[in-house]
Scaffold this motif. Structure first.
Motif, PDB file in Angstrom:
ATOM      1  N   ALA A  54       0.839  -1.202   0.000  1.00  6.74           N
ATOM      2  CA  ALA A  54       0.000   0.000   0.000  1.00  6.74           C
ATOM      3  C   ALA A  54       0.873   1.252   0.000  1.00  6.74           C
ATOM      4  CB  ALA A  54      -0.934  -0.016   1.209  1.00  6.74           C
ATOM      5  N   VAL A  55       1.914   1.250   0.838  1.00  6.50           N
ATOM      6  CA  VAL A  55       2.790   2.427   0.904  1.00  6.50           C
ATOM      7  C   VAL A  55       3.549   2.591  -0.408  1.00  6.50           C
ATOM      8  CG1 VAL A  55       4.826   3.385   2.047  1.00  6.50           C
ATOM      9  CG2 VAL A  55       2.947   2.465   3.390  1.00  6.50           C
ATOM     10  N   GLY A  56       3.968   1.478  -0.998  1.00  7.08           N
ATOM     11  CA  GLY A  56       4.648   1.534  -2.298  1.00  7.08           C
ATOM     12  C   GLY A  56       3.765   2.202  -3.338  1.00  7.08           C
ATOM     13  N   ILE A  57       2.503   1.784  -3.369  1.00 11.09           N
ATOM     14  CA  ILE A  57       1.556   2.358  -4.343  1.00 11.09           C
ATOM     15  C   ILE A  57       1.346   3.842  -4.058  1.00 11.09           C
ATOM     16  CG2 ILE A  57      -0.856   2.309  -5.095  1.00 11.09           C
ATOM     17  CD1 ILE A  57      -0.719  -0.778  -4.607  1.00 11.09           C
ATOM     18  N   LEU A  58       1.193   4.169  -2.765  1.00  9.06           N
ATOM     19  CA  LEU A  58       1.011   5.566  -2.359  1.00  9.06           C
ATOM     20  C   LEU A  58       2.189   6.414  -2.834  1.00  9.06           C
ATOM     21  CD1 LEU A  58      -0.751   7.514  -0.550  1.00  9.06           C
ATOM     22  CD2 LEU A  58       0.889   7.035   1.256  1.00  9.06           C
ATOM     23  N   LEU A  59       3.385   5.852  -2.695  1.00 13.37           N
ATOM     24  CA  LEU A  59       4.576   6.593  -3.113  1.00 13.37           C
ATOM     25  C   LEU A  59       4.589   6.817  -4.620  1.00 13.37           C
ATOM     26  CD1 LEU A  59       7.351   5.048  -0.857  1.00 13.37           C
ATOM     27  CD2 LEU A  59       6.492   7.380  -0.793  1.00 13.37           C
ATOM     28  N   PHE A  60       4.148   5.828  -5.356  1.00 20.88           N
ATOM     29  CA  PHE A  60       4.078   5.989  -6.815  1.00 20.88           C
ATOM     30  C   PHE A  60       3.081   7.089  -7.178  1.00 20.88           C
ATOM     31  CE2 PHE A  60       5.982   1.671  -7.410  1.00 20.88           C
ATOM     32  CZ  PHE A  60       7.040   2.100  -8.206  1.00 20.88           C
TER      33      PHE A  60
END
Lengths: 459, 212
Positions: free
Chosen positions: B193-199
Motif C-alpha cells: 500500500a505504501v509503495g503504491i502511495l509513493l508511486f
C-alpha cells in the motif's frame, strides 16, 4: 495457511496448558506387513469407537517398515525466536526405517481419511543428507527434525539427524556441524529453552536390519552412550557413556517443563544380568551427568517356554523399548516388551522413582491374556499417553526382524487402552482391544498431540 | 488522504501508530521478553529484556531510515522517490508470498542482553520496519525534521511492546494465543500500500500538487 487470527488451537505454550486440551478423538497408528497408516476412532460417542476406521496404504516400492512418525508442527512454533503462528499441526511425517523413504500425509480436510500429498524418495534423502534408515520425527523450532540410523551408502554409520523445511518439506540436509564422538543414532530430543539437544544410540543397520546379532551384543558392540549437542552451533558438547555392559540406549524423555534440565534414557539390556535400566541425565556445574535410577531385572523361565535366542540364558529379559513421561513430569510409563508389562513410576523426584503400578499383557513366557479374555501375542511395546495423562494406548510389535526372534510364533498387531487414575494406578480397559488382522502395529500418535510430540517454551 | 503526510501533528500521529503497530507484533520482541521472564521466573527480567530489544529495534529502524535519508539528501529526489517506491512495492510483494518466513536465528533462546540487541536488530531490519518511514523522509525538508518523528515512533513502539509484554505476562500466553494477529501478512499488505502511495505521490509530486 493465510489465517488472520490465532494460532493452531492444538499449540500450547506450556505443558500445564496442554494438560487441559480436549481428549483425543482419533489416533494414527503405524501398521506393517503391508505398510499402512491406520486411523483409530477414539471418540466414545461414535458408533465406530475403538476400531480401525481407515487404512492408508503406502504405495512405495519394497518394504518401508514404518517405525516412528510425527507431526510437521507442534507447540514449539510458539517459541519466541522461531515464532510461527501460521503453521498448522496438519501433516504427518512418515519415515520408513527400512526404505529411507518419507511420506507426507495430509490429515485435512478429513482427519479420518488422510492422504499422501508428497513422497520423498530414498535417493533424494541419501543424496542431500548422507543418511539413511530414518527413525524419530520431531517438530522443531524452525524445521522438521528426523533421526537416521545409517549412512547413505552401505550398512554402517554414522547416523545422525536431518532437517526438512516445515513449509514445503524440502530436504535441507544433515543437521550436525560437528558430531564429535557420536556414531550411533536412534532417538533425540532437546531442552528447548536451554539450547541443548540430546541423542541416543541403538546401532547401525548391519547390527539391526537382519535381526539382533547375539555375538555382537555379547561383544558389547551396540550403543551405550548419550550425546549432548549445542542446538545453536549444532556442535557436540559431551558424551556420557553408561558403560559398555549397558547395550542399546533407546528412548529419551526430557522433562517437559522448559525450566528443567533433566530427562530419562532407557537401556534395553545389561549383558551381565539381562536387566533393563532407566537413567536420569542432569546438569551439575555446567557439566552433564547421568545416573541409573531404575533397574528392571530379568525373569527366570523354563527353557521350553523360551525362543531359541533365549534358550541358553534361561530367563526373559524385560527388554524396555519405550517410555513416555506425563506432561506434568510426574509419571513415567515404561514398557517391557519381553515380560509384557507396562510399569508406572512416580518420578516427581527424578532421582528417586517410586513404582506405582503395573499392568500385564502378552510376554514371551506364559503370556498374559487381555482382560477381555483374548490372547495377545507380542508384548507391551510402543506406548503413548493422552495429554491429560488419563489414557495410555500401546501396541505390541517392536521391529519385524526382532519380533521373529523373540516371538517366533508370530505377532498379530494389537492396540490396547489403559485407564489411569489421576493420582496413579492403572487398569486395562477390558472393552477396548483392536486387532489388526494380518498386520503388525507400532507407533501411535494421538490427534492434536500427545506426551511425546510437543516441546514447550513457556513453563 | 495524503494530507496526513504533510501536517506535522498528523505525521507524528502516523509514526506513533506505526510504532505501536510494530510494538504489538509478537515476532518483534515482547514474546521473547515474556519467555525470558517466565523462564527465569522473575517479572523484572521482562523490563530488563524490553530495553535491549527496544535498542535493537531502534538500531534496525535507524539503519533503514538512515539509508533512505542519506539517499534522499544525496541524490535527485525524483530518482530516489521512484527507487524507494519500487523497492518497497517489490519487497511487499515478496513478503506477501513469504510472509511466514523469518530470519533464521542461530543464537538460541538462552540469550544474554547483548544477544537480544543483535536479535532484535536483525529481526526488525530484515522485517523492513524502517521502510514505512519513506513517505516522511521523502517529504522532509531537513534531516532534523525526521528526528522527532523517529523519536515518537520508537517511543510508541516501546510503550506498546511494554504494555503487551506486561499483559501477556500477567494473563499468560495461553489466554492470548487465540488473538494473535497475522502481523506478517498485514505487514506485506501495508508495504504494498505504501509503495503504491509513493508511486501516486511521485506522479503528482513534481508540480507540488497534493491529492484530495
Amino acid at each position: 495457511m493465510s489465517k488472520w487470527f490465532g494460532t493452531d488451537p492444538t499449540f500450547y505454550p506450556s505443558p500445564q496448558s496442554a494438560i487441559h486440551a480436549p481428549p483425543e478423538k482419533l489416533a494414527y497408528i503405524a501398521l506393517l506387513k503391508p505398510d499402512a497408516l491406520g486411523v483409530i476412532d477414539l471418540d466414545p460417542d461414535s458408533p465406530t469407537y475403538g476400531s480401525l476406521i481407515y487404512k492408508l496404504a503406502l504405495p512405495g516400492e519394497g518394504d518401508d517398515e514404518l517405525h516412528h512418525f510425527g507431526w510437521n508442527a507442534c507447540s514449539s512454533a510458539l517459541c519466541p525466536s522461531a515464532f510461527h503462528p501460521q503453521l498448522e499441526r496438519r501433516y504427518l511425517i512418515l519415515p520408513g526405517i527400512r526404505s529411507s523413504r518419507i511420506y507426507i500425509v495430509d490429515t485435512k480436510p478429513d482427519p479420518r481419511k488422510p492422504k499422501i500429498i508428497r513422497t520423498i524418495e530414498p535417493d533424494e534423502i541419501k543424496k542431500r543428507t548422507g543418511y539413511s534408515r530414518l527413525h524419530t520425527v520431531h517438530c522443531g523450532p524452525d524445521g522438521i527434525f528426523i533421526s537416521a540410523l545409517g549412512a547413505a551408502e552401505g550398512k554402517g554409520g554414522p547416523g545422525g539427524i536431518l532437517l526438512l523445511d516445515h513449509f514445503n518439506f524440502n530436504v535441507l540436509g544433515a543437521w550436525e556441524m560437528d558430531r564429535g564422538t557420536q556414531h550411533f543414532a536412534y532417538d533425540f530430543w532437546w531442552h528447548i529453552a536451554h539450547d541443548v539437544t540430546v541423542s541416543s544410540g541403538w546401532a547401525t543397520p548391519d547390527l539391526f536390519e537382519d535381526g539382533l546379532k547375539l555375538d555382537a551384543l555379547l561383544q558389547r558392540k551396540y550403543g551405550h552412550s548419550i550425546h549432548f549437542f549445542d542446538s545453536r552451533t549444532r556442535r557436540h558438547i559431551q558424551e556420557i557413556d553408561f558403560g559398555d555392559q549397558h547395550q542399546m540406549v533407546l528412548e529419551l524423555r526430557p522433562a517437559h517443563n522448559p525450566r528443567k534440565t533433566y530427562g530419562f534414557a532407557s537401556v534395553v539390556i545389561d549383558v551381565t544380568n539381562l536387566a533393563s535400566s532407566i537413567w536420569v541425565w542432569y546438569q551439575e556445574n555446567g557439566k552433564w551427568k547421568a545416573r541409573k535410577v531404575i533397574e528392571i531385572p530379568a525373569v527366570p523361565a523354563n527353557r521350553d517356554q523360551l525362543p531359541p535366542v533365549l534358550k541358553e540364558v534361561g530367563a526373559v529379559p524385560p527388554l524396555v523399548t519405550d517410555m513416555v513421561l506425563s506432561l506434568d513430569d510426574r509419571f513415567l510409563y515404561v514398557s517391557c516388551w519381553g515380560t509384557g508389562e507396562l510399569i508406572q513410576y512416580d518420578v516427581s523426584d527424578p532421582f528417586d522413582p517410586k513404582l506405582v503400578d503395573k499392568v500385564k499383557v502378552g510376554g514371551i513366557a506364559s503370556p498374559v491374556p487381555h482382560p477381555s479374555g483374548k490372547q495377545i501375542t507380542g508384548g507391551v511395546q510402543m506406548v503413548e499417553l493422552s495429554r491429560d495423562g488419563r489414557r495410555a494406548y500401546f501396541s505390541n510389535s517392536l521391529y519385524r526382524a526382532w519380533d521373529d526372534q523373540f516371538y517366533p510364533d508370530g505377532i498379530r498387531g494389537a492396540m490396547v487402552k489403559v485407564d489411569i487414575k489421576p493420582e496413579g494406578g492403572m487398569e486395562i480397559d477390558p472393552g477396548f482391544l483392536i486387532e489388526f488382522e494380518g498386520s503388525r502395529a507400532h507407533q501411535i500418535r494421538l490427534e492434536g498431540g500427545d506426551c511425546s510430540t510437543d516441546s514447550f517454551c513457556y513453563p | 488522504m495524503a494530507d496526513i503526510l504533510f501536517s506535522h501533528e498528523s505525521q507524528l500521529a502516523a509514526v506513533a501508530l506505526l510504532g505501536a503497530f510494530h510494538g504489538i507484533n509478537p515476532a518483534m520482541g515482547w514474546l521473547f521478553a515474556v519467555f525470558l521472564s517466565l523462564q527465569r521466573n522473575d517479572q523484572k527480567v521482562l523490563y530488563f529484556a524490553i530495553l535491549p530489544i527496544g535498542i535493537g529495534q531502534m538500531l534496525g529502524d535507524g539503519f533503514v531510515i538512515a539509508l533512505q535519508t542519506a539517499a534522499r539528501f544525496h541524490f535527485p529526489i525524483h530518482t530516489v522517490h521512484l527507487a524507494i517506491a519500487s523497492f518497497i512495492s517489490l519487497y511487499g510483494i515478496y513478503r506477501l508470498f513469504r510472509y511466514y518466513r523469518h530470519i533464521r536465528w542461530t543464537g538460541g533462546l538462552k540469550v544474554g542482553y547483548g544477544q537480544l540487541v543483535l536479535w532484535s536488530f536483525l529481526a526488525s531490519s530484515t522485517h523492513g520496519s524502517g521502510l514505512l518511514f519513506a513517505p516522511f523522509i521523502l517529504s522532509a525538508e531537513r534531516v532534523t525534521d525526521l528526528l522527532p518523528l523517529w523519536f515518537f515512533h520508537e517511543l510508541a513502539m516501546l510503550a506498546s511492546m511494554t504494555a503487551m509484554a506486561t499483559l501477556v505476562y500477567k494473563f499468560g500466553v495461553h489466554a492470548f494465543k487465540k488473538y494473535i494477529v497475522n502481523f506478517e501478512l498485514a505487514w506485506a499488505v501495508l508495504l504494498i500500500a505504501v509503495g503504491i502511495l509513493l508511486f501516486i505521490m511521485s506522479g503528482g509530486g513534481s508540480s507540488d500538487i497534493h491529492m484530495h
